[in-house]
Motif scaffolding. Structure first.
Motif, mmCIF file in Angstrom:
data_model
loop_
_atom_site.group_PDB
_atom_site.id
_atom_site.type_symbol
_atom_site.label_atom_id
_atom_site.label_comp_id
_atom_site.label_asym_id
_atom_site.label_seq_id
_atom_site.Cartn_x
_atom_site.Cartn_y
_atom_site.Cartn_z
ATOM 1 N N PRO A 197 0.787 -1.236 0.000
ATOM 2 C CA PRO A 197 0.000 0.000 0.000
ATOM 3 C C PRO A 197 0.816 1.282 0.000
ATOM 4 O O PRO A 197 0.306 2.338 -0.361
ATOM 5 C CB PRO A 197 -0.827 -0.113 1.283
ATOM 6 C CG PRO A 197 -0.017 -1.011 2.171
ATOM 7 C CD PRO A 197 0.648 -1.982 1.260
ATOM 8 N N ASP A 198 2.079 1.216 0.416
ATOM 9 C CA ASP A 198 2.901 2.422 0.528
ATOM 10 C C ASP A 198 3.924 2.469 -0.613
ATOM 11 O O ASP A 198 4.673 1.511 -0.809
ATOM 12 C CB ASP A 198 3.621 2.440 1.880
ATOM 13 C CG ASP A 198 4.498 3.657 2.041
ATOM 14 O OD1 ASP A 198 5.723 3.547 1.823
ATOM 15 O OD2 ASP A 198 3.967 4.725 2.376
ATOM 16 N N PRO A 199 3.998 3.566 -1.379
ATOM 17 C CA PRO A 199 4.927 3.649 -2.517
ATOM 18 C C PRO A 199 6.394 3.457 -2.128
ATOM 19 O O PRO A 199 7.157 2.848 -2.882
ATOM 20 C CB PRO A 199 4.679 5.050 -3.074
ATOM 21 C CG PRO A 199 3.318 5.426 -2.607
ATOM 22 C CD PRO A 199 3.144 4.771 -1.278
ATOM 23 N N LYS A 272 -1.411 9.607 -7.990
ATOM 24 C CA LYS A 272 -1.167 8.680 -6.879
ATOM 25 C C LYS A 272 -0.667 7.326 -7.395
ATOM 26 O O LYS A 272 0.218 6.703 -6.799
ATOM 27 C CB LYS A 272 -2.440 8.495 -6.058
ATOM 28 C CG LYS A 272 -2.858 9.728 -5.243
ATOM 29 C CD LYS A 272 -1.821 10.039 -4.158
ATOM 30 C CE LYS A 272 -2.255 11.198 -3.297
ATOM 31 N NZ LYS A 272 -1.226 11.511 -2.249
ATOM 32 N N MET A 273 -1.240 6.854 -8.506
ATOM 33 C CA MET A 273 -0.808 5.573 -9.046
ATOM 34 C C MET A 273 0.584 5.659 -9.662
ATOM 35 O O MET A 273 1.421 4.762 -9.494
ATOM 36 C CB MET A 273 -1.823 5.056 -10.069
ATOM 37 C CG MET A 273 -3.118 4.563 -9.428
ATOM 38 S SD MET A 273 -4.262 3.801 -10.601
ATOM 39 C CE MET A 273 -3.396 2.287 -11.011
ATOM 40 N N VAL A 274 0.848 6.740 -10.360
ATOM 41 C CA VAL A 274 2.143 6.909 -11.003
ATOM 42 C C VAL A 274 3.259 7.032 -9.972
ATOM 43 O O VAL A 274 4.412 6.663 -10.233
ATOM 44 C CB VAL A 274 2.109 8.138 -11.936
ATOM 45 C CG1 VAL A 274 3.513 8.557 -12.348
ATOM 46 C CG2 VAL A 274 1.266 7.842 -13.173
ATOM 47 N N GLU A 275 2.923 7.512 -8.784
ATOM 48 C CA GLU A 275 3.929 7.649 -7.728
ATOM 49 C C GLU A 275 4.624 6.319 -7.433
ATOM 50 O O GLU A 275 5.821 6.281 -7.123
ATOM 51 C CB GLU A 275 3.269 8.196 -6.457
ATOM 52 C CG GLU A 275 4.249 8.491 -5.335
ATOM 53 C CD GLU A 275 3.566 9.017 -4.078
ATOM 54 O OE1 GLU A 275 4.287 9.274 -3.099
ATOM 55 O OE2 GLU A 275 2.324 9.160 -4.090
ATOM 56 N N PHE A 276 3.871 5.221 -7.523
ATOM 57 C CA PHE A 276 4.466 3.899 -7.271
ATOM 58 C C PHE A 276 5.554 3.596 -8.300
ATOM 59 O O PHE A 276 6.638 3.118 -7.948
ATOM 60 C CB PHE A 276 3.387 2.819 -7.309
ATOM 61 C CG PHE A 276 2.497 2.801 -6.104
ATOM 62 C CD1 PHE A 276 2.793 1.981 -5.017
ATOM 63 C CD2 PHE A 276 1.366 3.598 -6.031
ATOM 64 C CE1 PHE A 276 1.977 1.945 -3.902
ATOM 65 C CE2 PHE A 276 0.546 3.576 -4.915
ATOM 66 C CZ PHE A 276 0.851 2.752 -3.837
ATOM 67 N N ALA A 277 5.270 3.855 -9.575
ATOM 68 C CA ALA A 277 6.255 3.595 -10.617
ATOM 69 C C ALA A 277 7.442 4.543 -10.514
ATOM 70 O O ALA A 277 8.597 4.140 -10.704
ATOM 71 C CB ALA A 277 5.607 3.716 -11.993
#
Length: 491
Positions: A197-199, A272-277
């Motif tokens: 859940p955490d990037p 928010k999703m792109v932050e993971f990548a």
């Protein structure tokens, strides 16, 4: 004093299993049919068996010479007379391991794919009993009608894979040789990474994969990671909670086709999703391929929007954005973005890949041998994709038995890119098998086995220890012996 060797000159008793008269039977290329110019080469090869030089061999007594030069002849298998006598299952976790027995004491191993019902395979038993297991294409033609997409392909695929293992053992050659030979001695592995859940934690997990030696990565980044953040998704409420693939409710988010949920992602959601990548790339750099999977059920327009947002991070591929059956929508996505697209892990049979390939709707095909129809179907899919300049990655999430079998199929396919390893975090997964030096994967690659068949066997004690509660270790399946239906689907 000379030894008496008159017993060696007596007529051979063909009724005895170790009689030299069976040497020719055990060899798929009869001696009398071999080219004359091969005689000297064959003798020299036999002379070197077990590491003896020709000179050393000449010094042995005659009976020792004969014993030594025939020591590696397989007298247990006469392939033309093999018959299937039984089929049983031993299940650990969500993976049913399949074992096919024969009248000559050799067996073959396969899987009924992860998450599939073992009965998909057991129902085929009555249709294969008495058949020669080396007639794999003939048997496949008999049972292929009972395969389906996703886990429903697991029965036919499991039988097919076990037959290839058995045939390799019967002929004494590794599986890749039966598939046409190998293009590579080791197969590149890409490692799956569970959702976190955490990037920052996610990025650290990806870095750990690199430190383990993996050179190709995949991460799961879906809308489930942002569902509790305000203003990230539009129209999520009718589908809450966004449960996983185990949700059987036909009206749930997990069971509703992507286009029909009408969930949309906002600009905030994209960020928010792109932050993971972005954070993963910051940790592992840009030289390692990084793919993304499990986005969630949204329509193709939303997937195009999401793909554009990921483009700065040079993603290796975007996986299963929409159902594989939606060929036209896949083509729209593929032609609208620069990131490669990939699908196929739930697709059964080469014929169902043809539209995706011929229309170039995706950039990479992605069969799973456990659903596609087995090892040969997987290679056929890859070979057909090659004709259209399309590459092939391979999905896998079952036992080490079919993992290594898939290594053979990957080695034999020219346009292969990478094979998924889904059990890297399971500490006992590799201990389920024996007969091969570990680890199975080293520095991001799996070495292609050279032993007959897939090249390994079950560690029976470990499998028994890991059996699913209520399951038995290859218990009898006699209730599946009798064929009770007329299977032809045409008149």
């Amino acid at each position: 004093m000379k030894k008496n060797i008159s017993h060696l000159l007596q007529p051979l008793d063909s009724s005895k299993p170790n009689s030299f008269s069976n040497i020719e039977k055990a060899d798929p290329a009869p001696l009398k049919n071999r080219p004359e110019n091969a005689g000297r080469r064959n003798f020299l090869q036999k002379a070197s068996l077990g590491g003896l030089s020709l000179g050393g061999l000449m010094m042995l007594p005659v009976e020792d010479t004969i014993a030594h030069t025939t020591s590696k002849v397989n007298r247990l298998s006469n392939p033309s007379e093999l018959k299937i006598t039984d089929m049983r299952v031993a299940q650990y976790g969500n993976v049913p391991i399949l074992k096919i027995y024969t009248n000559q004491g050799i067996h073959g191993l396969g899987d009924v794919r992860d998450g599939a019902d073992k009965r998909y395979a057991l129902m085929l038993k009555s249709r294969i009993l008495g058949e020669n297991p080396c007639n794999i294409e003939k048997i496949f033609k008999t049972i292929e009608q009972f395969g389906g997409h996703g886990r429903q392909g697991g029965g036919v695929s499991g039988v097919e894979m076990a037959l290839w293992d058995l045939a390799g053992k019967a002929y004494g050659v590794p599986l890749y040789m039966l598939l046409g030979g190998k293009f590579r001695d080791k197969v590149r592995i890409y490692v799956d990474t569970p959702t976190m859940p955490d990037p920052d934690q996610f990025a650290e997990k990806m870095k750990e994969r690199v430190d383990m030696g993996f050179t190709m990565l995949k991460m799961d980044i879906g809308i489930g990671l942002i569902k509790d953040i305000e203003d990230t998704l539009t129209n999520k409420d009718p589908w809450m909670p966004l449960r996983g693939w185990t949700d059987r409710d036909v009206m749930s988010h997990a069971q509703t086709r992507h286009q029909h949920t009408h969930i949309q992602i906002t600009q905030k959601g994209l960020e928010k999703m792109v932050e993971f990548a972005a954070k993963a790339r910051a940790k592992v750099g840009y030289e390692i391929p990084l793919a993304i999977d499990h986005f969630g059920h949204m329509g193709y327009n939303e997937m195009i929007k999401l793909a554009h947002a990921f483009e700065p991070y040079n993603i290796a591929w975007l996986e299963d954005l929409i159902p594989w059956q939606n060929t036209e929508q896949w083509k729209r996505i593929t032609e609208s973005i620069t990131t490669p697209t990939l699908t196929g892990e739930d697709t059964y049979h080469k014929k169902n890949f043809k539209d995706l390939i011929e229309t170039r709707a995706v950039d990479i095909v992605h069969p799973d041998p456990g659903s596609a129809g087995g090892y040969l179907q997987t290679k056929k899919i890859g070979d057909y994709a090659e004709e259209f300049e399309i590459g092939m990655a391979i999905h896998h999430a079952a036992s080490p038995i079919t993992f290594m079998g898939t290594v053979h199929a990957a080695a034999a396919t020219y346009n292969f890119i990478g094979l998924e390893h889904h059990s890297v975090d399971n500490p006992w997964w590799e201990s389920l098998v024996t007969g091969i030096d570990g680890p199975l994967v080293e520095n991001g690659y799996a070495k292609v086995p050279e032993s007959p068949g897939i090249g390994l066997e079950l560690n029976e004690d470990e499998v028994k220890r890991r059996l699913r509660p209520g399951e038995e270790f290859f218990a009898p399946t006699d209730e599946w012996n009798e064929l009770k239906s007329w299977d032809r689907t045409w008149s």
